[in-house]
Design a protein around this motif. Structure first.
Motif, PDB file in Angstrom:
ATOM      1  N   PRO A 134       0.821  -1.220   0.000  1.00  0.00           N
ATOM      2  CA  PRO A 134       0.000   0.000   0.000  1.00  0.00           C
ATOM      3  C   PRO A 134       0.850   1.264   0.000  1.00  0.00           C
ATOM      4  N   PRO A 135       0.240   2.401  -0.358  1.00  0.00           N
ATOM      5  CA  PRO A 135       0.973   3.669  -0.331  1.00  0.00           C
ATOM      6  C   PRO A 135       1.619   3.904   1.029  1.00  0.00           C
ATOM      7  N   GLY A 136       2.855   4.400   0.976  1.00  0.00           N
ATOM      8  CA  GLY A 136       3.604   4.632   2.200  1.00  0.00           C
ATOM      9  C   GLY A 136       4.546   3.508   2.557  1.00  0.00           C
ATOM     10  N   ILE A 137       4.388   2.340   1.915  1.00  0.00           N
ATOM     11  CA  ILE A 137       5.289   1.202   2.122  1.00  0.00           C
ATOM     12  C   ILE A 137       6.217   1.120   0.910  1.00  0.00           C
ATOM     13  N   SER A 138       7.469   1.436   1.107  1.00  0.00           N
ATOM     14  CA  SER A 138       8.431   1.465   0.006  1.00  0.00           C
ATOM     15  C   SER A 138       8.888   0.055  -0.329  1.00  0.00           C
ATOM     16  N   ALA A 139       8.841  -0.305  -1.610  1.00  0.00           N
ATOM     17  CA  ALA A 139       9.327  -1.608  -2.086  1.00  0.00           C
ATOM     18  C   ALA A 139       9.906  -1.419  -3.485  1.00  0.00           C
ATOM     19  N   PRO A 140      11.002  -0.673  -3.596  1.00  0.00           N
ATOM     20  CA  PRO A 140      11.520  -0.305  -4.911  1.00  0.00           C
ATOM     21  C   PRO A 140      12.435  -1.363  -5.512  1.00  0.00           C
ATOM     22  N   THR A 141      12.786  -1.158  -6.768  1.00  0.00           N
ATOM     23  CA  THR A 141      13.955  -1.780  -7.373  1.00  0.00           C
ATOM     24  C   THR A 141      14.993  -0.679  -7.552  1.00  0.00           C
ATOM     25  N   LEU A 142      16.232  -0.976  -7.179  1.00  0.00           N
ATOM     26  CA  LEU A 142      17.320  -0.026  -7.350  1.00  0.00           C
ATOM     27  C   LEU A 142      18.205  -0.472  -8.504  1.00  0.00           C
ATOM     28  N   PHE A 143      18.646   0.495  -9.296  1.00  0.00           N
ATOM     29  CA  PHE A 143      19.453   0.212 -10.479  1.00  0.00           C
ATOM     30  C   PHE A 143      20.741   1.015 -10.433  1.00  0.00           C
ATOM     31  N   ALA A 144      21.832   0.410 -10.882  1.00  0.00           N
ATOM     32  CA  ALA A 144      23.137   1.065 -10.914  1.00  0.00           C
ATOM     33  C   ALA A 144      23.664   1.108 -12.348  1.00  0.00           C
ATOM     34  N   ASP A 145      24.265   2.221 -12.690  1.00  0.00           N
ATOM     35  CA  ASP A 145      24.746   2.517 -14.035  1.00  0.00           C
ATOM     36  C   ASP A 145      26.189   2.029 -14.180  1.00  0.00           C
ATOM     37  N   THR A 146      26.371   0.826 -14.710  1.00  0.00           N
ATOM     38  CA  THR A 146      27.716   0.255 -14.792  1.00  0.00           C
ATOM     39  C   THR A 146      28.547   0.852 -15.916  1.00  0.00           C
ATOM     40  N   ARG A 147      27.921   1.483 -16.905  1.00  0.00           N
ATOM     41  CA  ARG A 147      28.691   2.155 -17.960  1.00  0.00           C
ATOM     42  C   ARG A 147      29.356   3.415 -17.421  1.00  0.00           C
ATOM     43  N   SER A 148      28.583   4.280 -16.790  1.00  0.00           N
ATOM     44  CA  SER A 148      29.177   5.495 -16.224  1.00  0.00           C
ATOM     45  C   SER A 148      30.196   5.148 -15.142  1.00  0.00           C
ATOM     46  N   ALA A 149      29.913   4.116 -14.354  1.00  0.00           N
ATOM     47  CA  ALA A 149      30.856   3.711 -13.311  1.00  0.00           C
ATOM     48  C   ALA A 149      32.188   3.303 -13.917  1.00  0.00           C
ATOM     49  N   TYR A 150      32.156   2.565 -15.005  1.00  0.00           N
ATOM     50  CA  TYR A 150      33.401   2.180 -15.663  1.00  0.00           C
ATOM     51  C   TYR A 150      34.103   3.402 -16.253  1.00  0.00           C
ATOM     52  N   GLU A 151      33.348   4.240 -16.923  1.00  0.00           N
ATOM     53  CA  GLU A 151      33.951   5.409 -17.571  1.00  0.00           C
ATOM     54  C   GLU A 151      34.634   6.335 -16.572  1.00  0.00           C
ATOM     55  N   ASP A 152      34.139   6.368 -15.341  1.00  0.00           N
ATOM     56  CA  ASP A 152      34.691   7.250 -14.320  1.00  0.00           C
ATOM     57  C   ASP A 152      35.874   6.641 -13.567  1.00  0.00           C
ATOM     58  N   LEU A 153      36.229   5.393 -13.853  1.00  0.00           N
ATOM     59  CA  LEU A 153      37.377   4.780 -13.185  1.00  0.00           C
ATOM     60  C   LEU A 153      38.678   5.472 -13.602  1.00  0.00           C
ATOM     61  N   PRO A 154      39.667   5.492 -12.719  1.00  0.00           N
ATOM     62  CA  PRO A 154      40.988   5.975 -13.120  1.00  0.00           C
ATOM     63  C   PRO A 154      41.559   5.122 -14.257  1.00  0.00           C
ATOM     64  N   GLN A 155      42.356   5.731 -15.096  1.00  0.00           N
ATOM     65  CA  GLN A 155      42.929   5.002 -16.215  1.00  0.00           C
ATOM     66  C   GLN A 155      43.754   3.806 -15.744  1.00  0.00           C
ATOM     67  N   SER A 156      44.423   3.954 -14.605  1.00  0.00           N
ATOM     68  CA  SER A 156      45.232   2.845 -14.089  1.00  0.00           C
ATOM     69  C   SER A 156      44.367   1.629 -13.775  1.00  0.00           C
ATOM     70  N   MET A 157      43.152   1.845 -13.238  1.00  0.00           N
ATOM     71  CA  MET A 157      42.257   0.728 -12.952  1.00  0.00           C
ATOM     72  C   MET A 157      41.731   0.132 -14.250  1.00  0.00           C
ATOM     73  N   LYS A 158      41.400   0.959 -15.227  1.00  0.00           N
ATOM     74  CA  LYS A 158      40.939   0.424 -16.508  1.00  0.00           C
ATOM     75  C   LYS A 158      42.001  -0.487 -17.119  1.00  0.00           C
ATOM     76  N   GLU A 159      43.250  -0.075 -17.028  1.00  0.00           N
ATOM     77  CA  GLU A 159      44.335  -0.903 -17.582  1.00  0.00           C
ATOM     78  C   GLU A 159      44.473  -2.203 -16.797  1.00  0.00           C
ATOM     79  N   ARG A 160      44.287  -2.140 -15.488  1.00  0.00           N
ATOM     80  CA  ARG A 160      44.361  -3.346 -14.662  1.00  0.00           C
ATOM     81  C   ARG A 160      43.260  -4.340 -15.019  1.00  0.00           C
TER      82      ARG A 160
END
Length: 311
Positions: A134-160
């Motif tokens: 019912p309204p007021g009871i939160s039951a969401p799905t959460l989503f994470a953006d793995t493309r932006s997360a990869y793009e924001d990694l340091p270059q050293s981690m991307k190479e690793r």
């Protein structure tokens, strides 16, 4: 009529409206929907008015719709074999009262990628709400953006990460969530080896491909591999990469498993009914038997899980 697209964050997730998806769609509209999905990774559709048949029919615009696994001693709730049951209720509509089943389902509350433990990867998933708390009871799905997360990694981690592969196992995530499994039992279960960095061909971007099913890294010690997996999962699920989707009956979220991670939000599944049904699209261009989900789960079953599924 053109799609109306309302972004949920600058780089990730959008609500889509302006088209009646209960009706047959022309080729131009189908292409526009696929393009929006490829760009945003997650799309949200409100008050769709889709029934089970319409859900499956709409799913086909994305590609081959998988068949849900058939579990021994547990008849499916739905007439359409393409529908995966993501609910907390049984065939009679009662809230599931089975501790082992709850422990299995608890793995869905860890960040994961659907079917990463399968050699045949899943692309889009279409999750339709039939009943929400019912309204007021939160039951969401959460989503994470793995493309932006990869793009924001340091270059050293991307190479690793270049060329690294991870081994994924379904019951590893269940073990992490509290299901009684040992490392030795996991060793005998099916695994799939996947690249740590996945090319998302439809958008031309790259993203991390890990989540809670990722058990270890090929070529690294288990300790070093798991430390790297944990570091990358934590990076990809920072608040700046995450959106949350709440549901009313009729709402649907679509996500692309090749460029997102997701998890079920926390809510009291012993108190509130939540009827969610999902279709799953096979990665484009891959040929496999239609019963490969059934085969994989049959090969992974333990006596305790067999007993839990039958109740």
């Amino acid at each position: 009529m053109p799609l109306a697209i309302s972004p949920l964050s600058p780089r990730f997730g959008a609500e889509i409206s302006g088209v009646d998806i209960t009706r047959p769609l022309d080729a131009e509209t189908q292409a526009a929907i696929r393009a929006a999905q490829d760009e945003w990774g997650v799309t949200v559709w409100r008050d769709t008015r889709l029934d089970d048949a319409g859900h499956v029919a709409f799913s086909r615009i994305f590609g081959h719709v998988e068949l849900a696994p058939v579990h021994k001693g547990k008849p499916p709730r739905f007439a359409h074999p393409e529908l995966f049951d993501a609910s907390n209720i049984d065939a009679d509509g009662r809230i599931i009262d089975n501790e082992l089943r709850r422990l299995i389902n608890a793995g869905n509350r860890l960040w994961h990628i659907d079917s990463s433990y399968m050699k045949v990867r899943s692309a889009q998933a279409l999750l339709l709400c039939h009943e929400a708390p019912p309204p007021g009871i939160s039951a969401p799905t959460l989503f994470a953006d793995t493309r932006s997360a990869y793009e924001d990694l340091p270059q050293s981690m991307k190479e690793r990460l270049e060329g690294l592969r991870a081994r994924h196992c379904y019951f590893y995530s269940r073990m992490k969530a509290g299901y009684p499994t040992t490392e030795e039992e996991l060793d005998a279960m099916p695994h799939a080896v996947q690249p740590v960095v996945m090319e998302h061909k439809a958008s031309g971007r790259r993203g991390l491909y890990l989540g809670a099913h990722a058990r270890d890294i090929v070529g690294l010690s288990r300790e070093e591999g798991r430390a790297l997996i944990d570091e990358l999962n934590a990076h990809a699920t920072q608040d700046k990469y995450v959106i949350a989707v709440e549901y009313c009956a009729g709402d649907m979220s679509i996500w692309d498993n090749l460029c997102t991670m997701h998890r079920a939000g926390d809510f009291d599944d012993t108190a509130w009914r939540r009827d969610m049904r999902r279709t799953t699209i096979r990665e484009a261009g891959v040929v496999a038997p239609d019963d490969h989900f059934t085969q994989m789960f049959a090969a992974s079953r333990r006596a305790a899980e067999e007993q839990a599924s039958a109740k």
